[in-house]
Design a protein around this motif. Structure first.
Motif, PDB file in Angstrom:
ATOM      1  N   UNK A   1      -3.240   9.706   3.692  1.00 33.36           N
ATOM      2  CA  UNK A   1      -2.249  10.274   2.771  1.00 33.36           C
ATOM      3  C   UNK A   1      -1.834   9.249   1.730  1.00 33.36           C
ATOM      4  N   UNK A   2      -1.653   8.006   2.150  1.00 34.44           N
ATOM      5  CA  UNK A   2      -1.257   6.949   1.224  1.00 34.44           C
ATOM      6  C   UNK A   2      -2.304   6.765   0.129  1.00 34.44           C
TER       7      UNK A   2
ATOM      8  N   UNK B   1      -5.860  -9.561 -15.313  1.00 40.83           N
ATOM      9  CA  UNK B   1      -4.665  -9.987 -14.592  1.00 40.83           C
ATOM     10  C   UNK B   1      -4.459  -9.100 -13.371  1.00 40.83           C
ATOM     11  N   UNK B   2      -3.880  -9.712 -12.320  1.00 40.02           N
ATOM     12  CA  UNK B   2      -3.725  -9.008 -11.047  1.00 40.02           C
ATOM     13  C   UNK B   2      -2.263  -8.897 -10.653  1.00 40.02           C
ATOM     14  N   UNK B   3      -1.866  -7.710 -10.210  1.00 39.94           N
ATOM     15  CA  UNK B   3      -0.556  -7.497  -9.620  1.00 39.94           C
ATOM     16  C   UNK B   3      -0.724  -7.202  -8.137  1.00 39.94           C
ATOM     17  N   UNK B   4       0.284  -7.529  -7.343  1.00 36.18           N
ATOM     18  CA  UNK B   4       0.259  -7.256  -5.902  1.00 36.18           C
ATOM     19  C   UNK B   4       1.511  -6.494  -5.514  1.00 36.18           C
ATOM     20  N   UNK B   5       1.326  -5.401  -4.765  1.00 37.83           N
ATOM     21  CA  UNK B   5       2.442  -4.643  -4.207  1.00 37.83           C
ATOM     22  C   UNK B   5       2.241  -4.576  -2.688  1.00 37.83           C
ATOM     23  N   UNK B   6       2.914  -5.443  -1.930  1.00 37.85           N
ATOM     24  CA  UNK B   6       2.775  -5.388  -0.469  1.00 37.85           C
ATOM     25  C   UNK B   6       3.587  -4.224   0.108  1.00 37.85           C
ATOM     26  N   UNK B   7       2.979  -3.433   0.984  1.00 34.97           N
ATOM     27  CA  UNK B   7       3.687  -2.328   1.629  1.00 34.97           C
ATOM     28  C   UNK B   7       3.270  -2.254   3.098  1.00 34.97           C
ATOM     29  N   UNK B   8       4.037  -1.479   3.865  1.00 34.08           N
ATOM     30  CA  UNK B   8       3.642  -1.162   5.236  1.00 34.08           C
ATOM     31  C   UNK B   8       3.211   0.302   5.331  1.00 34.08           C
ATOM     32  N   UNK B   9       2.842   0.869   4.186  1.00 38.22           N
ATOM     33  CA  UNK B   9       2.347   2.239   4.190  1.00 38.22           C
ATOM     34  C   UNK B   9       3.456   3.266   4.261  1.00 38.22           C
TER      35      UNK B   9
ATOM     36  N   UNK C   1      -6.616   4.829 -11.200  1.00 37.17           N
ATOM     37  CA  UNK C   1      -7.856   4.358 -10.592  1.00 37.17           C
ATOM     38  C   UNK C   1      -7.918   2.836 -10.586  1.00 37.17           C
ATOM     39  N   UNK C   2      -6.957   2.198 -11.255  1.00 31.06           N
ATOM     40  CA  UNK C   2      -6.959   0.736 -11.352  1.00 31.06           C
ATOM     41  C   UNK C   2      -6.202   0.115 -10.189  1.00 31.06           C
ATOM     42  N   UNK C   3      -6.379   0.695  -9.006  1.00 26.66           N
ATOM     43  CA  UNK C   3      -5.692   0.222  -7.806  1.00 26.66           C
ATOM     44  C   UNK C   3      -6.735  -0.173  -6.759  1.00 26.66           C
ATOM     45  N   UNK C   4      -6.526  -1.317  -6.154  1.00 30.26           N
ATOM     46  CA  UNK C   4      -7.338  -1.760  -5.027  1.00 30.26           C
ATOM     47  C   UNK C   4      -6.462  -1.710  -3.785  1.00 30.26           C
ATOM     48  N   UNK C   5      -6.924  -1.040  -2.745  1.00 34.50           N
ATOM     49  CA  UNK C   5      -6.154  -0.940  -1.507  1.00 34.50           C
ATOM     50  C   UNK C   5      -6.712  -1.932  -0.489  1.00 34.50           C
ATOM     51  N   UNK C   6      -5.810  -2.730   0.074  1.00 34.21           N
ATOM     52  CA  UNK C   6      -6.176  -3.657   1.143  1.00 34.21           C
ATOM     53  C   UNK C   6      -5.470  -3.204   2.401  1.00 34.21           C
ATOM     54  N   UNK C   7      -6.247  -2.678   3.362  1.00 32.24           N
ATOM     55  CA  UNK C   7      -5.673  -2.124   4.594  1.00 32.24           C
ATOM     56  C   UNK C   7      -6.336  -2.783   5.802  1.00 32.24           C
TER      57      UNK C   7
ATOM     58  N   UNK D   1      -2.677  -2.980  -3.746  1.00 28.64           N
ATOM     59  CA  UNK D   1      -1.633  -2.456  -2.872  1.00 28.64           C
ATOM     60  C   UNK D   1      -2.067  -2.727  -1.438  1.00 28.64           C
ATOM     61  N   UNK D   2      -1.329  -3.562  -0.742  1.00 29.96           N
ATOM     62  CA  UNK D   2      -1.651  -3.807   0.665  1.00 29.96           C
ATOM     63  C   UNK D   2      -0.914  -2.792   1.531  1.00 29.96           C
ATOM     64  N   UNK D   3      -1.584  -2.301   2.542  1.00 34.60           N
ATOM     65  CA  UNK D   3      -1.006  -1.361   3.500  1.00 34.60           C
ATOM     66  C   UNK D   3      -1.235  -1.938   4.893  1.00 34.60           C
TER      67      UNK D   3
END
Length: 282
Positions: free
Chosen positions: A77-78, A23-31, A87-93, A53-55
């Motif tokens: 830093x983010x 299962x996937x969760x999404x946390x949109x952010x602007x960093x 470690x179960x985080x994928x960053x989309x930047x 986590x989108x940045x």
């Protein structure tokens, strides 16, 4: 931890994870991540196998170029901060070009009036920009659940409306506001405040708390007049608006109804920085 800056590479990776029934969760952010963001990430991790986590500092939701230029950016830093969580985080930047190509503009949405008050009144085009980037992220990641902070409560309601209108099959989760020790709602913009102003900024939340205590016996107009008078006495903070609205429709409260939930919203300038907050009243 995986880092992607291309949509198609991210999509390909996530398709592989779905084949493993994750299962996937999404946390949109602007960093410029802070404890408030991390609380969203932790919530998402508690309910999903993997979290994206989108940045991305989204240019189309800024009505002032100066505000966009000054928005803090700290990708390294983010990432280091996210590594301390899991470690179960994928960053989309992604870059702006990756998101918008050669035409940086937002889509046009109908939010049933949710966008016409408060932030919408003072920030032209803001919510079209928000809707554009959030829709794109939801369609790209296709999460089981997406998580947003209640500090931007109007934005949260608008995202829910957008998902409903577009028939997007993703669950939108609102998460409680995280606050600094003196009560100031956590925000990346807080870093631009002077130390003295930041220490005094609990005044905003204190004012909301007192408004809540008055809500049981006084009218919305009387409370609003009191809030305005309190800010006039405090030269550090410049009140832009204070509103008491129906929580669901965001329409201003005219007469209190027993079966309705109400929330107070506020926007304030300090040190040239725009701060927002809100509080449920009943």
């Amino acid at each position: 931890m995986h880092l992607f800056d291309r949509k198609m590479e991210l999509v390909s990776y996530l398709e592989g994870e779905r084949k493993k029934n994750r299962t996937l969760g999404l946390v949109p952010t602007m960093g410029a991540l802070h404890t408030g963001h991390l609380s969203l990430v932790k919530k998402a991790l508690s309910e999903n196998d993997l979290v994206v986590v989108s940045i991305f500092v989204n240019p189309t939701q800024f009505d002032k170029k100066d505000d966009l230029d000054k928005y803090p950016r700290s990708l390294e830093r983010d990432i280091d901060l996210l590594k301390t969580v899991s470690k179960k985080i994928v960053v989309f930047a992604p870059t702006v070009d990756e998101i918008y190509g050669d035409q940086v503009k937002s889509e046009s949405y109908e939010f049933d009036g949710l966008d016409k008050v408060m932030e919408g009144e003072f920030r032209a085009g803001h919510f079209d920009g928000v809707g554009t980037i959030v829709e794109l992220l939801l369609r790209t990641v296709a999460p089981n659940k997406a998580y947003f902070g209640e500090k931007d409560f109007q934005q949260l309601q608008i995202i829910r409306k957008m998902a409903e209108i577009k028939k997007l099959p993703y669950t939108i989760i609102g998460c409680p506001i995280e606050r600094e020790p003196h009560g100031l709602a956590m925000s990346s913009r807080n870093e631009r405040l002077s130390k003295t102003t930041r220490e005094q900024a609990g005044f905003i939340h204190d004012t909301l708390q007192t408004a809540k205590s008055k809500f049981g016996t006084e009218s919305a107009t009387t409370i609003a007049d009191w809030v305005k008078s309190e800010f006039k006495k405090n030269p550090v903070f410049n009140l832009e608006y204070f509103e008491i609205t129906d929580e669901a429709t965001l329409t201003p409260m005219l007469k209190k109804q027993d079966n309705q939930k109400y929330r107070a919203f506020i926007a304030v300038y300090a040190d040239g920085v725009r701060l927002i907050d809100n509080l449920r009243l009943n």
